[in-house]
Motif scaffolding. Sequence first.
Motif, mmCIF file in Angstrom:
data_model
loop_
_atom_site.group_PDB
_atom_site.id
_atom_site.type_symbol
_atom_site.label_atom_id
_atom_site.label_comp_id
_atom_site.label_asym_id
_atom_site.label_seq_id
_atom_site.Cartn_x
_atom_site.Cartn_y
_atom_site.Cartn_z
ATOM 1 N N ALA A 179 0.864 -1.246 -0.079
ATOM 2 C CA ALA A 179 -0.147 0.002 -0.043
ATOM 3 C C ALA A 179 0.940 1.345 0.156
ATOM 4 O O ALA A 179 1.958 1.338 0.666
ATOM 5 C CB ALA A 179 -0.977 0.066 1.094
ATOM 6 N N GLY A 180 0.435 2.288 -0.686
ATOM 7 C CA GLY A 180 0.974 3.475 -0.708
ATOM 8 C C GLY A 180 0.121 4.538 -0.308
ATOM 9 O O GLY A 180 -1.228 4.647 -0.672
ATOM 10 N N PHE A 181 0.582 5.559 0.353
ATOM 11 C CA PHE A 181 -0.255 6.710 0.773
ATOM 12 C C PHE A 181 0.083 8.106 0.213
ATOM 13 O O PHE A 181 1.236 8.449 0.299
ATOM 14 C CB PHE A 181 -0.412 6.987 2.154
ATOM 15 C CG PHE A 181 -0.838 5.334 2.897
ATOM 16 C CD1 PHE A 181 -2.251 4.861 2.998
ATOM 17 C CD2 PHE A 181 0.143 4.679 3.075
ATOM 18 C CE1 PHE A 181 -2.424 3.807 3.311
ATOM 19 C CE2 PHE A 181 -0.206 3.298 3.721
ATOM 20 C CZ PHE A 181 -1.709 2.941 3.643
ATOM 21 N N TYR A 182 -0.670 8.786 -0.590
ATOM 22 C CA TYR A 182 -0.472 10.012 -1.111
ATOM 23 C C TYR A 182 -1.206 11.168 -0.594
ATOM 24 O O TYR A 182 -2.329 11.090 -0.886
ATOM 25 C CB TYR A 182 -0.463 10.000 -2.575
ATOM 26 C CG TYR A 182 0.208 8.778 -3.159
ATOM 27 C CD1 TYR A 182 1.568 8.579 -3.272
ATOM 28 C CD2 TYR A 182 -0.402 7.461 -3.368
ATOM 29 C CE1 TYR A 182 2.312 7.457 -3.743
ATOM 30 C CE2 TYR A 182 0.093 6.203 -3.517
ATOM 31 C CZ TYR A 182 1.650 6.361 -3.713
ATOM 32 O OH TYR A 182 2.233 5.142 -4.399
ATOM 33 N N GLU A 183 -0.547 12.236 -0.270
ATOM 34 C CA GLU A 183 -1.136 13.257 0.242
ATOM 35 C C GLU A 183 -2.007 14.111 -0.893
ATOM 36 O O GLU A 183 -1.422 14.371 -1.899
ATOM 37 C CB GLU A 183 -0.156 14.526 0.727
ATOM 38 C CG GLU A 183 -0.730 15.241 2.016
ATOM 39 C CD GLU A 183 0.292 16.036 2.844
ATOM 40 O OE1 GLU A 183 -0.058 16.684 3.846
ATOM 41 O OE2 GLU A 183 1.494 15.711 2.403
#
Length: 357
Positions: free
Chosen positions: A2-6
């Motif tokens: 998983a990746g999280f992007y503002e």
Amino acid sequence: MAGFYEQKDQDGITIGWQAKVRRKGFPTQTKVFRTRREAADWAAIIESEMVRGTFAPRTEADRTTLGECFERYLAEVTPGKRVKAGQGEYSFIANWLKRPLSKRSMSDIRGVDVAKVIRDMEAEGKSANTIRLHLAVFSNLFTVAKSNWGMTSLDNPVSGVRRPKLPGGRERRLHPGEMGALMGAVDLNMACLIALAVETAMRRGEIVALTWDKVNIKNRSIFLPRTKNGNARTIPLSPAAMVALENVPPRRNRKDADSVFGLSDDAVDDAWDRARIATGIPSGWGDDALHFHDLRHEATSRLFERTDLDIMEIRAITGHKNLQMLARYTHLRTANLADRLAGAKRGGVVYGKRDSE
């Protein structure tokens, strides 16, 4: 993984977080949340389902709001239900559509959200039964969306939520003189309707929908092809019930000539309220208040007070769905049995008295 992007607006202010889950053999899953924590929780669930082999694509459930689903439900599901049930659903769904939760996507709704709505409804003064009816249509929506509309990833958020406990059934019976007072405060048509209710334990809706072709005078019975429970039943008519039907004023020159009483639900309620006010019977839900539906309780109680009917025969007459619903009447039968036992003979002695005495 998983990746999280503002996610930022044009002024550079953070307005959300995008979670993106990539795993070989599965389509990439993406969703935007208000906080990074919510994004991480969602991603953890997706990854866990992929590992366990229980993953189902969420695209449809992600992009469809609760409100949109309820609109579709009203168009496709509600019209196929019985008139009474459908009318109730319209009002319940209208209430759901007014709530902020209706703007949320189907996949985003959890049990905690439903629990909050329950608390809100309780604060609004809604009864336990009204809240449970709201939850019933909400729960059925999720069942339909999962089975019929391709939202296979949905879990029903109602399943694990505590529902308000229903109060005990009303025990209000007719007080001495009330029956005569009520009958004297209404016209002949309504008086016959009230008498039939007390003699048969029929529900208001069943009486309102009654037509002459369902009345068999020769066999002294009424046939109801479809009732609240969805089952047909045949009701035997007592002599008093026969008299009530024989005295119903004829309406052969009116469009509703086939209807026994020619009254709607609202017309019955209005006539009942006028009679209640005229006789001084309280309104509301206090112990002294008397509702039309209390006549069904009165009728069922009278059936239990008879010694010639067993509980299965009573159930066949009243149409109660199961024996559990009749359990609260058993004390009436117990009292009758005690009276019969008080007069029973044992070895020529009736509780201390000999036959010769």
